[in-house]
Design an enzyme around this catalytic site. Structure first.
Site, PDB file in Angstrom:
ATOM      1  N   GLU A 417       0.955  -1.222   0.102  1.00  0.00           N
ATOM      2  CA  GLU A 417      -0.091   0.059   0.036  1.00  0.00           C
ATOM      3  C   GLU A 417       0.816   1.252   0.074  1.00  0.00           C
ATOM      4  O   GLU A 417       0.548   2.176   0.701  1.00  0.00           O
ATOM      5  CB  GLU A 417      -0.808  -0.203   1.271  1.00  0.00           C
ATOM      6  CG  GLU A 417      -1.893  -1.003   1.249  1.00  0.00           C
ATOM      7  CD  GLU A 417      -3.007  -1.198   2.219  1.00  0.00           C
ATOM      8  OE1 GLU A 417      -2.772  -0.121   3.208  1.00  0.00           O
ATOM      9  OE2 GLU A 417      -3.949  -1.989   2.332  1.00  0.00           O
ATOM     10  N   GLU A 493      -3.933  -9.085   0.731  1.00  0.00           N
ATOM     11  CA  GLU A 493      -4.341  -8.782   2.055  1.00  0.00           C
ATOM     12  C   GLU A 493      -5.864  -8.867   2.185  1.00  0.00           C
ATOM     13  O   GLU A 493      -6.559  -8.161   1.244  1.00  0.00           O
ATOM     14  CB  GLU A 493      -3.881  -7.377   2.593  1.00  0.00           C
ATOM     15  CG  GLU A 493      -3.766  -7.431   4.159  1.00  0.00           C
ATOM     16  CD  GLU A 493      -2.879  -6.104   4.562  1.00  0.00           C
ATOM     17  OE1 GLU A 493      -1.826  -5.886   4.062  1.00  0.00           O
ATOM     18  OE2 GLU A 493      -3.620  -5.134   5.030  1.00  0.00           O
TER      19      GLU A 493
END
Ligand code: GAL
Length: 801
Positions: A417, A493
């Site tokens: 991210e 994730e």
């Protein structure tokens, strides 16, 4: 391996590998004069390494208080985040000193000093002189210290570490938390991390084992033997042809036994380096023979079999013992995950410990080895962004070279991210990093965990990755699959569902960022975050979309720091995301994953507990997580009907739910039914009476007398009839007798400020875990657990050399 003066020596006579484990001196604070050989450190604390200086606390809400808006969580205004990095005292400088001697040192020798991680910004001094420095606390690195060695007997190593506040999004730990080793070898020798073993061609008859070995020296010859798991030599190669500084050997292994999570078969390569007839160096590397492919439409295959990752993300802390690496703590985590049917780990968001990789090789887990949580753009002010330009390439090179022979690693990740998902510079960085991985290891693909899916579709960021990884964003999977060129997607994730072990909230309903006065989250597994989702939403994608190649659930175990959804309330100081709590005890969610991931063993699990004094006559839903498709529920012998898994909602597809159960104390019994409606298994939950006795359940009855092996003993309070008391909160005391020591305790309560290393703790939801550590003397160990008004719990085990 033998022990002299508290130092371990191992390996062949050709090289000595000295693990600097004991006789360390440690002090917090700024001690620039500690580099001098005659500095007096007699007042410093004596410690062993691996060591985490911050885990002993105390917890303090003022430590690293971050007044920020967490952009990635969609926050727009700043609030005060108290426990984000665990509220433990990790900030500041500290120094370590170690005096070591070198056997067999002479002018023909080369000496390396190897760190497998140092938190953080290590500066290394030997015999009064600076040897070098590193920045990233998770990196492996080494220095050639030959020129700094004074003599063989007396060398003084000093290491300065410094942790800044606002440098992490979770508890990073502090100190020399991983192994430190000195390697003494001949100048003519195999280079550090110089071996690269691959298996480019595999058939059922033969495997080609390709071994590239980088060496230093003249007139060299390399002989490599391949040993099977029983230690028999099954193939060899003798090579005198050197290309530059590299030998390349191709060795045929007949009828290869392939490595997989189900059959983690390991071979060993023993390479001997000769100069003329003189043996100069010898190293031993374990490896596996296995084939990985990632293909459009087919997805991921291991050894020709398509499979999906049943993975979990893990942070590196080990709960009550912090970040100090401990093999038995890691092994226990993997045992728990194995039972759940998990087959893959993602080291989020940094380099894994070597110990963890070795265990994954042995026990059978595929591994997604990650490197960074930040590139050039910051998430936290003092994060990795400060080092990115200068260090990213070096950090990746070291990650790959140090770990590439582990068969468990099946994918690299260059980032999680990263804010660089926005903007064209980020696209270039993604390519630059991926190219470094490819250059260092052409055999494994690279992913990035992406949360800015729309932006990465637009910019080309996602298209250039070998494996597009989506963090959450279940609603964008179809679009991403369609727009990205790879032909498959990874759930890098998933979930981020929150719960507290044994805590249930009413009414039972789905909730986003739901909070309660007790700072706990409900274990009906219906609560999640604004950016995340429930496990069942991922299951639907995994089951219905052939192009989804698996998932890595956030997270396998709770970890210190990041107490979402209680980021801004004290005293929450550890996560609620774990499938297992911080003590490693399973939450209900463990059984939800187990019911679909463990395809060998049956799962039949009822929730909630059945001690609801005051809820008599009130609706108290019952969920069953099971590998069976249907079951009948009985309360005090009366049937509450049969439930079938069905496709009405995502939850109905994976859980059996009786939403209208009216609470009355007694026995709740579930009977699982087979396809024909016949009863095949049953489970009961019974209302417990008053706490009466402490029951102890050790995970192992024998441990190794090596001074750091751990037995994990679960303490449960039961009533007179042996029924566990699920709401008990008694204060317990711990005493260890014999050849063991009390190491720590943990109850899994994310709001507890009791210190892990103090031998008393309150139960949380009727349980806690006590860690008993071996000494170096073998013998009997006894743990005694007492609590006011409770019958004492006792258990004994043995340690062996
Ligand atoms: C993700 C992030 C993780 C953790 C998680 C919590 O966005 O990658 O590190 O913060 O959210 O849900």
């Amino acid at each position: 391996m033998f022990l002299i003066w508290g130092i371990f020596f191992s390996g062949a006579q050709t090289r000595d590998v000295i693990t600097l484990q004991k006789e360390w001196k440690f002090s917090k604070g700024n001690h620039p004069t500690a580099i001098a050989t005659d500095f007096d450190d007699s007042k410093w604390e004596k410690i062993t390494v691996p060591h985490d200086w911050a885990i002993y606390g105390p917890f303090d809400e003022d430590i690293d208080k971050q007044t920020i808006a967490i952009e990635q969580n969609g926050e727009t205004s700043a609030t005060e985040k108290t426990g984000r990095t665990g509220a433990l005292p990790y900030i500041g400088e500290a120094w370590y000193r170690n005096q070591f001697s070198l056997p067999e040192f002479n002018k023909n020798k080369k000496v390396l000093l190897v760190f497998e991680g140092a938190m953080s910004e290590p500066e290394v001094f030997l015999n009064g002189k600076k040897v070098g420095e590193w920045k990233y606390g998770y990196s492996y690195f080494y220095f050639d210290i030959t020129e700094y060695i004074n003599n063989s007997d007396n060398n003084l190593l000093a290491v300065k570490l410094n942790n800044l506040g606002l440098s992490s999004r979770w508890y990073p730990g502090a100190g020399l938390y991983r192994k430190v080793q000195v390697i003494v070898k001949d100048k003519a020798s195999i280079d550090q991390w110089g071996t690269f073993i691959t298996t480019p061609l595999i058939t059922s008859e033969v495997a080609q084992v390709n071994i590239k070995t980088q060496v230093s020296g003249d007139n060299l010859r390399l002989i490599t033997d391949i040993l099977d798991a029983e230690g028999q030599v099954i193939a060899s190669n003798d090579s005198e042809t050197i290309f530059g500084n590299q030998f390349e050997q191709n060795i045929a292994v007949d009828n290869p036994k392939l490595w997989s999570p189900e059959t983690p078969y390991l071979y060993t390569a023993v390479s001997k380096l000769f100069s003329g007839n003189e043996l100069k160096d010898q190293i031993t590397k374990r490896f596996g023979i296995r084939e990985i492919t990632y293909e459009a439409n087919a997805g991921f295959s291991l050894n020709g079999n398509i499979r999906k990752f049943k993975g979990v993300c893990l942070h590196h802390d080990l709960g009550p013992i912090g970040t100090a690496v401990n093999t038995s703590a890691l092994r226990r985590q993997l045992r728990i995950l194995k039972d759940m049917g998990c087959d893959a780990i993602r080291s989020s968001h940094n380099m894994p410990s070597i110990e963890q990789l070795e265990l994954c090789d042995e026990m059978g887990f595929m591994f997604l080895a990650e490197s960074f949580d930040e590139w050039a753009k910051p998430k936290v002010e003092n994060g990795y962004n400060r080092f990115f330009e200068d260090y990213a390439e070096k950090d990746i090179v070291n990650l790959v070279r140090a770990t590439r022979n582990h068969p468990s690693i099946v994918m690299w990740s260059s980032g999680n991210e990263v804010p660089d998902q926005w903007g064209t510079e980020g696209v270039k960085r993604a390519k630059w990093l991926q190219d470094i991985f490819h250059r260092e290891d052409p055999t494994r693909p690279v992913t990035v965990g992406m949360d800015q899916v729309k932006a990465t579709i637009e910019s080309g960021f996602g298209a250039l990755l070998d494996v597009p990884g989506l963090n959450y964003r279940v609603h964008l999977y179809d679009e991403a699959y369609e727009k990205f060129p790879q032909g498959f997607l990874l759930g890098s994730e998933t979930a981020s569902t929150v719960s507290s072990r044994g805590i249930y909230k009413f009414p039972v309903e789905q909730g986003i960022m739901k909070t309660y006065n007790d700072f706990q989250s409900s274990s009906y597994d219906l609560e999640y975050c604004s950016w995340s989702n429930l496990p069942d939403d991922d299951f639907v994608l995994q089951d219905d979309k052939p192009w989804v190649i698996g998932e890595f659930v956030w997270t396998g175990f709770d970890y210190l720091g990041e107490p979402t959804p209680y980021d801004d309330v004290w005293p929450s100081r550890s996560s609620y995301f774990g499938i297992n709590d911080l003590a490693g005890l399973p939450k209900d969610r463990f059984y939800l994953y187990r019911s679909r991931w463990n395809t060998k063993d049956e799962t039949l699990h009822i929730l909630p507990h059945w001690n609801w004094e005051g809820r008599e006559g009130k609706i108290t839903p019952v969920f069953v997580y099971t590998s069976y498709d249907s079951a009948e529920l009985f309360l005090n012998g009366k049937s509450l009907g049969i439930q079938y898994k069905n496709s009405e909602t995502h939850q109905n597809r994976y859980r059996l739910m009786w939403m209208d159960v009216i609470y009355e104390p007694g026995t709740l019994k579930v009977v699982a039914l087979d396809k024909n409606g016949n009863p095949v298994a049953s489970k009961e939950v019974i209302t417990a009476g008053k706490p009466y006795q402490i029951i102890l359940d050790p995970d192992r009855k024998t441990i190794t007398a090596n001074g750091d092996d751990l037995a994990y003993v679960t303490a449960t309070v039961v009533d007179k009839n042996g029924i566990p008391c699920p709401t008990a909160t008694n204060q317990l005391q711990f005493k260890v007798e014999g050849k063991g020591k009390f190491r720590a305790a943990c109850n899994g309560d994310a709001t507890s400020l009791e210190l892990f290393h103090v031998p008393t703790m309150k139960l949380f939801s009727g349980k806690l875990v006590v860690l008993v550590q071996s000494t170096e003397d073998a013998g009997n160990i006894k743990l005694i657990v007492t609590g006011k008004g409770l019958k004492t719990g006792k258990t004994s085990f043995k340690s062996f050399n």
